[in-house]
Design a protein around this motif. Structure first.
Motif, PDB file in Angstrom:
ATOM      1  N   THR A   1       6.117  20.152   0.534  1.00  0.00           N
ATOM      2  CA  THR A   1       5.182  20.516   1.604  1.00  0.00           C
ATOM      3  C   THR A   1       4.629  19.298   2.340  1.00  0.00           C
ATOM      4  OG1 THR A   1       3.247  20.479   0.128  1.00  0.00           O
ATOM      5  CG2 THR A   1       4.474  22.554   0.315  1.00  0.00           C
ATOM      6  N   GLU A   2       5.051  18.079   1.956  1.00  0.00           N
ATOM      7  CA  GLU A   2       4.441  16.875   2.498  1.00  0.00           C
ATOM      8  C   GLU A   2       5.385  16.115   3.422  1.00  0.00           C
ATOM      9  OE1 GLU A   2       1.488  15.671  -1.231  1.00  0.00           O
ATOM     10  OE2 GLU A   2       3.530  14.861  -1.152  1.00  0.00           O
ATOM     11  N   ILE A   3       4.849  15.636   4.541  1.00  0.00           N
ATOM     12  CA  ILE A   3       5.522  14.649   5.376  1.00  0.00           C
ATOM     13  C   ILE A   3       4.603  13.433   5.422  1.00  0.00           C
ATOM     14  CG2 ILE A   3       6.405  14.072   7.655  1.00  0.00           C
ATOM     15  CD1 ILE A   3       6.946  17.025   8.118  1.00  0.00           C
ATOM     16  N   MET A   4       5.053  12.330   4.856  1.00  0.00           N
ATOM     17  CA  MET A   4       4.222  11.138   4.726  1.00  0.00           C
ATOM     18  C   MET A   4       4.615  10.078   5.760  1.00  0.00           C
ATOM     19  SD  MET A   4       2.187  11.572   2.096  1.00  0.00           S
ATOM     20  CE  MET A   4       2.022  12.503   0.575  1.00  0.00           C
ATOM     21  N   THR A   5       3.615   9.398   6.305  1.00  0.00           N
ATOM     22  CA  THR A   5       3.817   8.177   7.053  1.00  0.00           C
ATOM     23  C   THR A   5       3.301   7.034   6.197  1.00  0.00           C
ATOM     24  OG1 THR A   5       3.505   9.319   9.156  1.00  0.00           O
ATOM     25  CG2 THR A   5       3.295   6.923   9.173  1.00  0.00           C
ATOM     26  N   ILE A   6       4.143   6.036   5.935  1.00  0.00           N
ATOM     27  CA  ILE A   6       3.783   4.941   5.031  1.00  0.00           C
ATOM     28  C   ILE A   6       3.542   3.674   5.846  1.00  0.00           C
ATOM     29  CG2 ILE A   6       4.533   3.558   3.059  1.00  0.00           C
ATOM     30  CD1 ILE A   6       6.386   5.893   2.301  1.00  0.00           C
ATOM     31  N   VAL A   7       2.404   3.017   5.593  1.00  0.00           N
ATOM     32  CA  VAL A   7       2.077   1.776   6.298  1.00  0.00           C
ATOM     33  C   VAL A   7       1.586   0.735   5.294  1.00  0.00           C
ATOM     34  CG1 VAL A   7       1.477   2.933   8.456  1.00  0.00           C
ATOM     35  CG2 VAL A   7      -0.309   2.481   6.763  1.00  0.00           C
ATOM     36  N   ARG A   8       1.708  -0.536   5.681  1.00  0.00           N
ATOM     37  CA  ARG A   8       1.090  -1.641   4.950  1.00  0.00           C
ATOM     38  C   ARG A   8       0.090  -2.310   5.861  1.00  0.00           C
ATOM     39  NH1 ARG A   8       5.467  -5.321   1.780  1.00  0.00           N
ATOM     40  NH2 ARG A   8       3.695  -6.773   1.864  1.00  0.00           N
ATOM     41  N   VAL A   9      -1.148  -2.430   5.394  1.00  0.00           N
ATOM     42  CA  VAL A   9      -2.203  -3.027   6.216  1.00  0.00           C
ATOM     43  C   VAL A   9      -2.963  -4.049   5.381  1.00  0.00           C
ATOM     44  CG1 VAL A   9      -2.429  -0.930   7.591  1.00  0.00           C
ATOM     45  CG2 VAL A   9      -3.922  -1.273   5.613  1.00  0.00           C
ATOM     46  N   PRO A  10      -3.522  -5.081   5.994  1.00  0.00           N
ATOM     47  CA  PRO A  10      -4.341  -6.020   5.243  1.00  0.00           C
ATOM     48  C   PRO A  10      -5.522  -5.309   4.579  1.00  0.00           C
ATOM     49  CG  PRO A  10      -3.785  -6.938   7.388  1.00  0.00           C
ATOM     50  CD  PRO A  10      -3.358  -5.494   7.402  1.00  0.00           C
TER      51      PRO A  10
END
Length: 208
Positions: free
Chosen positions: A153-162
């Motif tokens: 059921t999940e659609i993920m957006t993955i990010v790397r941030v300081p």
């Protein structure tokens, strides 16, 4: 994961009378939670009806921190408030499962990461006036990529941030997830107080 300690300032104080539970019925139940309605007596002696949301899992979350001081977050649409939420990887541990094992699974499924180093950050009551939910969160580092496997059921957006950018966005009100907010501030305290490896704390607190 251990009994709840008593705060130092509460030693010797007489606690207020507890609530009395005179019996309950389950009014709604799903695989994830149930709602119970109780006949109760308040600490003041007054009769009351009390509804409690009881979760079927222990809440878990992890803030993964990379060597350069960035953190991995996931973005997803949430149903209850009809909003889009940026969060650290989170999930639930079935009763009887080690919460750490469960959160390791969530880190892999949601963020595509495994971690060799873990440190417990928080044990918290999420909303203790109406739920019995307990949550555990960790700081994780020494990260390596693994296959991602989100829930159907999940659609993920993955990010790397300081890490400091994460704190800034929390302060702006752009991140509201309570687990993420509490764990980020706890991570900041741990970094400042020498509770994390020095090289990791330096990267967290200097990269903007």
């Amino acid at each position: 994961m251990g009994a709840q300690p008593i705060p130092a300032w509460a030693e010797g104080l007489t606690p207020t009378p507890p609530w009395q539970d005179l019996g309950h019925e389950v009014v709604h139940q799903t695989p994830w939670m149930k709602v119970t309605e109780h006949k109760a007596i308040a600490p003041t002696g007054r009769a009351a009806n009390y509804g409690v949301l009881r979760f079927q899992n222990i809440a878990t979350g992890v803030l993964p921190i990379h060597p350069d001081g960035t953190v991995t977050l996931v973005g997803q649409a949430r149903f209850a408030r009809a909003n889009y939420s940026w969060e650290m990887p989170e999930g639930g541990a079935p009763f009887g499962e080690d919460p750490l094992d469960a959160v390791k699974r969530e880190l892999a499924e949601e963020a595509g990461l495994a971690a060799a180093s873990w440190k417990l950050a928080l044990k918290i009551e999420v909303s203790n006036s109406i739920t019995d939910e307990i949550g555990y969160t960790w700081i994780a580092w020494d990260l390596t990529p693994v296959p991602i496997d989100p829930d159907p059921t999940e659609i993920m957006t993955i990010v790397r941030v300081p890490f400091l950018s994460l704190l800034h966005e929390i302060e702006r009100g752009a991140i509201l997830d309570s687990f993420t907010v509490a764990t980020a501030y706890r991570a900041y305290h741990m970094a400042r107080e020498g509770l994390l490896p020095g090289w990791l704390a330096h990267a967290m607190l200097t990269r903007v």
